[in-house]
Design a protein around this motif. Structure first.
Motif, PDB file in Angstrom:
ATOM      1  N   ARG A 170       3.926   0.722  -9.366  1.00  0.00           N
ATOM      2  CA  ARG A 170       3.971   1.382  -7.941  1.00  0.00           C
ATOM      3  C   ARG A 170       4.014   2.733  -7.763  1.00  0.00           C
ATOM      4  NH1 ARG A 170       2.126  -1.409  -3.684  1.00  0.00           N
ATOM      5  NH2 ARG A 170       3.185   0.348  -2.280  1.00  0.00           N
TER       6      ARG A 170
ATOM      7  N   ALA B  76      -1.769  13.497  -4.211  1.00  0.00           N
ATOM      8  CA  ALA B  76      -2.651  13.681  -4.305  1.00  0.00           C
ATOM      9  C   ALA B  76      -3.937  12.817  -3.415  1.00  0.00           C
ATOM     10  CB  ALA B  76      -2.929  12.706  -5.446  1.00  0.00           C
ATOM     11  N   GLY B  77      -5.337  12.535  -3.016  1.00  0.00           N
ATOM     12  CA  GLY B  77      -5.083  11.050  -2.220  1.00  0.00           C
ATOM     13  C   GLY B  77      -5.727  10.199  -2.787  1.00  0.00           C
ATOM     14  N   PRO B  78      -6.692   9.315  -1.771  1.00  0.00           N
ATOM     15  CA  PRO B  78      -6.631   7.756  -2.661  1.00  0.00           C
ATOM     16  C   PRO B  78      -7.407   7.390  -4.035  1.00  0.00           C
ATOM     17  CG  PRO B  78      -5.945   7.482  -0.355  1.00  0.00           C
ATOM     18  CD  PRO B  78      -6.413   8.986  -0.667  1.00  0.00           C
TER      19      PRO B  78
ATOM     20  N   ALA C   7       1.341  10.325  -4.736  1.00  0.00           N
ATOM     21  CA  ALA C   7       1.163  10.293  -3.130  1.00  0.00           C
ATOM     22  C   ALA C   7       2.006  11.024  -2.618  1.00  0.00           C
ATOM     23  CB  ALA C   7       1.177   9.082  -2.440  1.00  0.00           C
TER      24      ALA C   7
ATOM     25  N   GLN D 190       2.035   5.794  -8.776  1.00  0.00           N
ATOM     26  CA  GLN D 190       1.227   5.874  -7.464  1.00  0.00           C
ATOM     27  C   GLN D 190       1.789   6.707  -6.064  1.00  0.00           C
ATOM     28  OE1 GLN D 190      -2.119   4.335  -6.857  1.00  0.00           O
ATOM     29  NE2 GLN D 190      -1.807   2.463  -7.693  1.00  0.00           N
ATOM     30  N   GLU D 191       2.907   6.396  -6.169  1.00  0.00           N
ATOM     31  CA  GLU D 191       3.650   6.995  -5.279  1.00  0.00           C
ATOM     32  C   GLU D 191       4.245   8.296  -4.922  1.00  0.00           C
ATOM     33  OE1 GLU D 191       7.153   3.826  -4.464  1.00  0.00           O
ATOM     34  OE2 GLU D 191       5.955   2.476  -3.658  1.00  0.00           O
TER      35      GLU D 191
ATOM     36  N   ARG E 260      -6.186  -3.061  -2.666  1.00  0.00           N
ATOM     37  CA  ARG E 260      -5.862  -2.311  -1.238  1.00  0.00           C
ATOM     38  C   ARG E 260      -5.634  -3.345  -0.737  1.00  0.00           C
ATOM     39  NH1 ARG E 260      -6.108   3.212  -0.183  1.00  0.00           N
ATOM     40  NH2 ARG E 260      -5.993   3.529   2.010  1.00  0.00           N
TER      41      ARG E 260
ATOM     42  N   ARG F  85      -5.364  10.060  -7.313  1.00  0.00           N
ATOM     43  CA  ARG F  85      -4.875   8.948  -7.267  1.00  0.00           C
ATOM     44  C   ARG F  85      -5.763   7.675  -8.961  1.00  0.00           C
ATOM     45  NH1 ARG F  85      -2.046   8.363  -2.476  1.00  0.00           N
ATOM     46  NH2 ARG F  85      -3.022   6.477  -2.681  1.00  0.00           N
TER      47      ARG F  85
ATOM     48  N   MET G 126       0.864  -1.013   0.160  1.00  0.00           N
ATOM     49  CA  MET G 126      -0.019  -0.044   0.005  1.00  0.00           C
ATOM     50  C   MET G 126       1.484   1.141   0.298  1.00  0.00           C
ATOM     51  SD  MET G 126      -3.122   0.594  -0.061  1.00  0.00           S
ATOM     52  CE  MET G 126      -2.618  -0.978  -1.173  1.00  0.00           C
ATOM     53  N   VAL G 127       0.656   1.919  -0.568  1.00  0.00           N
ATOM     54  CA  VAL G 127       1.000   3.156  -0.207  1.00  0.00           C
ATOM     55  C   VAL G 127       1.136   4.308   0.473  1.00  0.00           C
ATOM     56  CG1 VAL G 127       1.575   5.758  -1.617  1.00  0.00           C
ATOM     57  CG2 VAL G 127       0.775   3.913  -3.018  1.00  0.00           C
TER      58      VAL G 127
END
Lengths: 282, 294
Positions: free
Chosen positions: B186, B197-199, B193, B189-190, B99, B202, A1-2
């Motif tokens: 990933r 940016a929130g989930p 983040a 996404q990182e 998730r 994103r 998870m990030v």
């Protein structure tokens, strides 16, 4: 998870549990219904806990079936489905792997034409050309036998493509080495290509087995002889009893028996199934 | 077309190898398709004594026939509903499964098996759940004050087959979305983040655009599924009724050809369906080309 967000994780679990519940619920209800006696539904709603008639209902279905509504016992229907599913899967794999071998490892006149003729079958699903295909099968005298049930379904563009793609990734050196050592094409195919393809064949077999087992329209039109009914189409005959309310406890026992074999195959071979599905379709 | 750098020199063998597949393709695919095409221009009298060549009359009749237009409408409603519902639900589930990586395998196993259930059986399962007199869902709806009867209410019947078709298709879409989501790097996404940016943001700005080729592929495949693979659902449950409200195009081809014995019309309908499949396949292959460049 990030990042760690407990609430979102909780939400994810909630969504998944809800999804699983919705997916499982109809089958659960069917199972419950199949464990009750015929009179337990008269009160108005299906009970939510298993009843005492499981063994009785299932053995009735397997031995005598619902003879009153003109459907044969389910045992022979399961056997027919098995024969059809295995026949379709083996047949498709056999003819596709041979034609893919020919297309990749030989150069011959009309090769591209042959490839396109196979390709075009993608665009002609049996549902859209149903009447003329029926006529061809009838003219060939293939109604009401296993040949008519299986053979018209075994041409498959997707299986041919899959093997073609796979053969193209096999290193050329293998074939050159085999030729230097004096192996002919058939020996190369049997001793080198086939062993390399085992995983692909297995993955494809699972997909095609499920596909063959679940055929509905084709057995519906080519079999009028009850001894050749497959289970998926036979259930429709039971559920569609015109006059009386169908005997749901028995119909649901049949539904469970019909759905179980392909579901078990997929769950048991999940990894191969996913590989087969994602690779054949792309 | 691609082959190996060196090939076997045999002249006859390749024909023998490819012959079984070509034979079956010609006999059971190309010949019937050609027959359907030819027959769609013919008209037989009621007893089959006389056959006339009538040019496009079968097609003109079809398009002038309100019942056929209705079947088009039903198919459209059905296909769009099934596609939208099953892709949305599957994407939601796949995103949730991403998730909870540690348990996602268990959830996957529990979600993918409906793929193996035949459409006809899926139809019967839901037909039973919604059964007006003994079905559990109909019972729950009744207690909410909604009366449900798919035997006489056309809308109810349509909703029923949409639910059954969607239920069966979710597992397929789920698997493809899961594979697509797993292939999103990933690091992207990182980076999102770190930039704050929130989930949710994103997902919509990074993940969703990256999986859009899969989404597009699934939309096409789902339309094909809803149009052609759902014959079993309709035939095993509503049989096109009530009042022809669930008569979709593939059901009508079967019904007019086998029950109505109107061969010319059924053949013309076959040809129209073939054109639709060809169009959808072409769209799908354009997508494959794009995906390669992606």
């Amino acid at each position: 998870m990030v990042e760690n967000r407990p609430f979102l994780n909780f939400l994810a679990h909630l969504v998944l549990v809800l999804g699983v519940t919705i997916v499982v619920f109809p089958v659960y209800i069917a199972f419950i219904a199949s464990s009750h006696g015929p009179n337990d539904f008269l009160s108005g709603v299906v009970p939510l806990v298993p009843g005492p008639h499981i063994i009785e209902n299932y053995s009735t279905m397997l031995s005598s079936g619902m003879t009153s509504s003109g459907a044969p016992p389910i045992g022979p229907m399961l056997l027919n489905s098995l024969i059809m599913a295995v026949g379709v899967a083996v047949g498709k794999i056999a003819i596709s792997i041979l034609s893919a071998f020919a297309i990749v490892y030989f150069r011959f006149p009309f090769r591209t034409l042959a490839f396109w003729m196979i390709f075009i079958t993608l665009m002609l699903p049996v549902e859209v050309r149903i009447v003329p295909t029926y006529k061809v099968v009838a003219d060939l005298g293939m109604l009401n036998n296993y040949g008519g049930l299986i053979i018209p379904l075994i041409a498959s563009a997707t299986a041919t493509f899959l093997f073609r793609q796979f053969f193209l990734t096999v290193p050329d050196e293998l074939m050159e080495a085999a030729r230097v050592d004096g192996a002919g094409p058939l020996k190369f195919f049997r001793d080198i290509l086939l062993p390399l393809s085992v995983t692909n064949i297995a993955a494809l077999f699972i997909i095609l087995f499920v596909l063959g087992w679940n055929q509905y329209l084709w057995p519906l039109i080519v079999t009028t002889d009850q001894s050749l009914y497959t289970v998926v189409m036979g259930i429709q005959r039971m559920a569609a009893v015109a006059d009386a309310e169908p005997r749901w406890n028995l119909v649901m026992a049949a539904v469970i028996l019909a759905a179980l074999p392909p579901v078990l195959v997929i769950v048991a071979m999940q990894r191969l199934f996913v590989k087969g599905l994602v690779e054949t379709e792309k | 077309m691609q082959t190996k750098r060196t090939v076997f020199p045999n002249k006859v063998l390749p024909y023998l190898l490819i012959a079984p597949q070509l034979l079956i393709t010609v006999v059971f695919f190309l010949w019937p398709a050609a027959t359907a095409f030819w027959q769609s221009f013919l008209r037989q009298d009621a007893f089959g004594f006389k056959t006339n060549f009538v040019w496009f009359q079968n097609y003109r009749r079809l398009f002038a026939d309100p019942l056929y237009m209705d079947a088009f409408g039903h198919t459209l409603v059905f296909a769009v509903s099934v596609t939208v519902l099953s892709t949305t639900l599957a994407l939601t589930l796949a995103a949730a499964a991403m998730r909870v990586l540690r348990t996602s395998r268990i959830y996957s196993t529990l979600l993918i098996w409906p793929y193996a259930v035949a459409p006809a059986i899926a139809g019967i399962l839901w037909w039973f759940m919604f059964n007006p007199s003994i079905g559990i869902v109909a019972y729950m709806l009744r207690s909410l004050g909604i009366s449900w009867n798919h035997l006489i209410n056309p809308d109810n019947a349509m909703v029923l087959i949409v639910i059954a078709a969607t239920w069966k298709q979710i597992s397929y879409n789920f698997l493809f979305f899961l594979a697509a989501l797993q292939s999103v790097p990933r690091s992207l996404q990182e980076a999102g983040a770190i930039d704050g940016a929130g989930p949710v943001k994103r997902f919509w700005t990074i993940v969703f655009p990256l999986i859009s080729p899969t989404t597009f592929y699934l939309v096409v495949i789902n339309i094909v599924y809803a149009m052609f693979d759902t014959f079993g659902i309709v035939h095993a449950t509503t049989q096109g009724g009530p009042a022809r409200a669930t008569e979709i195009l593939v059901y009508k081809v079967y019904f007019d050809g086998f029950i109505g014995l109107n061969l010319g019309s059924s053949a013309a309908q076959s040809v129209i369906l073939m054109i639709i499949v060809v169009a959808l396949t072409a769209v799908q292959f354009r997508f494959v080309e794009r995906r390669v460049q992606y």
